[in-house]
Design an enzyme around this catalytic site. Structure first.
Site, short mmCIF file in Angstrom:
data_model
loop_
_atom_site.label_atom_id
_atom_site.label_comp_id
_atom_site.label_asym_id
_atom_site.label_seq_id
_atom_site.Cartn_x
_atom_site.Cartn_y
_atom_site.Cartn_z
N LYS A 29 -10.70 -6.81 1.31
CA LYS A 29 -9.45 -6.22 0.83
C LYS A 29 -9.75 -4.85 0.25
CE LYS A 29 -5.30 -7.04 -1.88
NZ LYS A 29 -4.47 -6.65 -0.72
N HIS A 39 -9.41 -11.99 -4.22
CA HIS A 39 -9.31 -11.82 -2.77
C HIS A 39 -10.69 -11.73 -2.16
CE1 HIS A 39 -5.25 -10.60 -4.01
NE2 HIS A 39 -4.87 -10.86 -2.78
#
Length: 255
Positions: A164, A160
């Site tokens: 995040k 990610h």
């Protein structure tokens, strides 16, 4: 001639100015079944959501007090895309107002889930927590669950963007949970050793996961990539429809 009352279900988006919140608002505004009735965020209170989100003026001011919105508006659903530190309180407020909640925020603890499960049952109001709204990701988790029964040696790589907050991702943890269940194991059975999760956070990534299975003389890879956050919109709309038919606390979309 009187206008016919709208048959759209009224939705409040909590965390409307976050990346996923903005995508969700655009999806609701462009769809035929739901009405974006309220938008909540701690930033830019009182300003028009459309102008802040570069959609043009839409006549919907951003509110910074969820409790007031729940009291003032007649809402059918709420959607939470906030942070692990605020989501439990937000969901609790919605349940106390008997507004069903669709949750895309990850980073829940087991204690958090149990607290919300009890409150959901007490208030007879549904909560649907979805680790990943991409239909392809839901299928990936289902395929990994089926494979784990026959190929138990596996590892998960989730990737990610650096913004995040939770690590490992909710999708990776849910994938491991489903795989362990298929293997007849639980999270108490040294799950990190049985199915390790490797987290990558790099600029340019959106949401990606690969499950790698290994057996003598062969390997199997199951991978899903979300290149744009718009990939989550069909799953969000599906989640709202499933929420209307749910009771208590449920985890994940059903396909």
């Amino acid at each position: 001639m009187k206008e016919k009352p709208s048959t759209k279900r009224r939705v409040c988006v909590i965390g409307c100015l976050g990346k996923m919140g903005q995508v969700t608002c655009r999806g609701l505004l462009s769809g035929p079944d739901f009405e974006l009735a309220a938008a909540v965020d701690i930033a830019h209170p009182g300003e028009d959501l459309g102008e802040i989100s570069h959609l043009g003026h839409i006549g919907l001011p951003i509110a910074d007090n969820l409790q007031s919105i729940l009291a003032q508006e007649q809402l059918d659903f709420a959607i939470d895309f906030t942070t692990p530190h605020t989501v439990v309180n937000n969901v609790a407020l919605c349940l106390q107002a008997k507004v069903p909640v669709l949750v895309g925020t990850t980073g829940w603890t087991e204690e958090d889930l149990e607290k919300i499960r009890l409150l959901s049952n007490k208030m007879e109001t549904a909560v649907l927590v979805v680790p990943n709204f991409a239909i392809g990701a839901v299928l990936m988790m289902e395929f990994a669950r089926k494979a784990a029964k026959y190929m138990p040696h596996a590892e998960i790589i989730e990737m990610h963007n650096p913004l995040k907050l939770d690590k490992p991702s909710g999708t990776a943890k849910r994938t491991r949970e489903l795989m362990l269940k298929a293997m007849g194991k639980t999270d108490d059975d040294d799950s990190e050793h049985l199915i390790p999760i490797h987290s990558v956070r790099l600029p340019g990534l959106v949401a990606h996961q690969e499950v790698i299975f290994g057996e003598l003389g062969q390997s199997l890879k199951i991978r899903h990539d979300s290149f744009q956050r718009e990939s989550f919109v069909p799953g969000i709309l599906l989640g709202l429809k499933q929420l209307s038919q749910s009771k208590g606390l449920k985890i994940g979309l059903e396909l």
